[in-house]
Design a protein around this motif. Structure first.
Motif, PDB file in Angstrom:
ATOM      1  N   LEU A  53       0.921  -1.177  -0.014  1.00 49.22           N
ATOM      2  CA  LEU A  53       0.095  -0.062   0.149  1.00 49.22           C
ATOM      3  C   LEU A  53       0.837   1.159  -0.232  1.00 49.22           C
ATOM      4  N   GLU A  54       0.305   2.010  -0.855  1.00 47.64           N
ATOM      5  CA  GLU A  54       1.062   3.641  -0.875  1.00 47.64           C
ATOM      6  C   GLU A  54       0.917   4.368   0.719  1.00 47.64           C
ATOM      7  N   ALA A  55       2.199   4.750   1.236  1.00 46.53           N
ATOM      8  CA  ALA A  55       1.980   5.615   2.362  1.00 46.53           C
ATOM      9  C   ALA A  55       1.059   6.886   2.217  1.00 46.53           C
ATOM     10  N   ILE A  56       0.336   7.039   3.212  1.00 53.39           N
ATOM     11  CA  ILE A  56      -0.672   8.176   3.035  1.00 53.39           C
ATOM     12  C   ILE A  56      -0.270   9.258   3.861  1.00 53.39           C
ATOM     13  N   GLU A  57      -0.194  10.291   3.282  1.00 51.91           N
ATOM     14  CA  GLU A  57       0.533  11.358   4.229  1.00 51.91           C
ATOM     15  C   GLU A  57      -0.624  12.023   5.052  1.00 51.91           C
ATOM     16  N   GLY A  58      -0.167  12.471   6.226  1.00 53.37           N
ATOM     17  CA  GLY A  58      -1.203  13.196   7.102  1.00 53.37           C
ATOM     18  C   GLY A  58      -0.677  13.832   8.220  1.00 53.37           C
TER      19      GLY A  58
END
Length: 285
Positions: A53-58
């Motif tokens: 899974l692509e890392a989700i920035e937040g």
């Protein structure tokens, strides 16, 4: 960790009984003749390919996550058998980071010693009804899931104390006003389809999760914790007397129950059901 087969089949959560007073002899003989257990060996472990899974920035926890709650227990169906129950949810953490709303997608079960009598499946109407009945868990300090207790009810409403009140358990309790037709199929409680012996069972269910704090990983992509879990199931009726008694399920205290959340984007139930093994189970031993 246990591995489960590729089939999304709910395995038995029932005891098969006969009404005869000499059940202990004749009933068991009848079951063995009609539905013999051909192979009691556990299934071979499955090779699971990881889903990257692509890392989700937040900067906050707010946004979409997916969750798997894994329960390791024992089911009493003609003896104790180890069972794994994995509940899958879409999760939305609100902007205030105080609550995570859970939307049910699927429940995958496996009796891991190869016991096969009484396989069941959840009709789509039940899965849809559970998905519509959203519920929430608390977020603490905007950085972790709070330690808390959660009561998850099927086919029950207006329960004064959802954690401690006795729930209906037998067909004699069918007039209990707390039972409602949650899946809207004209039968009390929720309906589970039994594959062998074929028929339907009308039931209520309560699962209580006693959750530890769920801690955020250093990369901000995972939240993980543990839970003590109790499961109660009441059988309100069935299409056959053979199907009317729900099997007790108890927590296996030697194998920890875990919950894990993964930050994602643009996920739906179909994608979660297809991907969850590669996300949550790949590489486990």
């Amino acid at each position: 960790m246990h591995k489960i087969s590729l089939a999304y089949m709910l395995l038995a959560v029932l005891v098969i009984i006969a009404p005869a007073c000499d059940w202990g002899i004749d009933g068991q003989k009848m079951l063995d003749e009609k539905w013999p257990i051909e192979d009691g060996d556990a299934e071979p472990e499955e090779e699971i390919e990881a889903v990257e899974l692509e890392a989700i920035e937040g900067d906050t926890l707010a946004g979409q996550w997916i969750m798997m709650m894994e329960f390791n227990g024992n089911i009493d169906v003609l003896g104790l058998h180890p069972i794994v129950i994995r509940d899958l949810f879409l999760v939305n953490i609100n902007e205030e980071q105080t609550a995570a709303e859970l939307t049910f997608c699927e429940q995958a079960q496996a009796i891991t010693d190869g016991f096969s009598r009484g396989a069941t499946e959840n009709p789509q109407a039940l899965k849809d009804a559970l998905g519509e009945a959203k519920f929430s868990i608390e977020i603490a300090d905007a950085e972790k899931v709070a330690a808390q207790k959660v009561a998850w009810l099927w086919g029950l409403k207006d329960v004064s104390d959802p954690f401690n009140d006795e729930i209906p358990m037998t067909p004699e309790d069918a007039s209990d006003p707390r039972i409602y037709d949650q899946d809207d199929d004209g039968k009390p409680g929720v309906t589970v389809h039994v594959l062998s012996p074929a028929g339907d069972r009308y039931m209520v269910r309560r699962a209580v999760w006693d959750m530890s704090e769920g801690l955020l990983s250093e990369d901000g992509q995972w939240i993980e914790g543990s839970a003590a879990i109790t499961v109660e199931q009441g059988s309100i009726g069935a299409t056959s007397d053979m199907l009317t008694t729900a099997a007790p399920i108890t927590d296996d205290t030697e194998i920890p129950n875990t919950y894990r959340l993964r930050r994602v984007a643009d996920y739906d139930c179909e994608k979660l059901i297809a991907d969850y093994k590669g996300i949550f189970l790949a590489g486990e031993e």
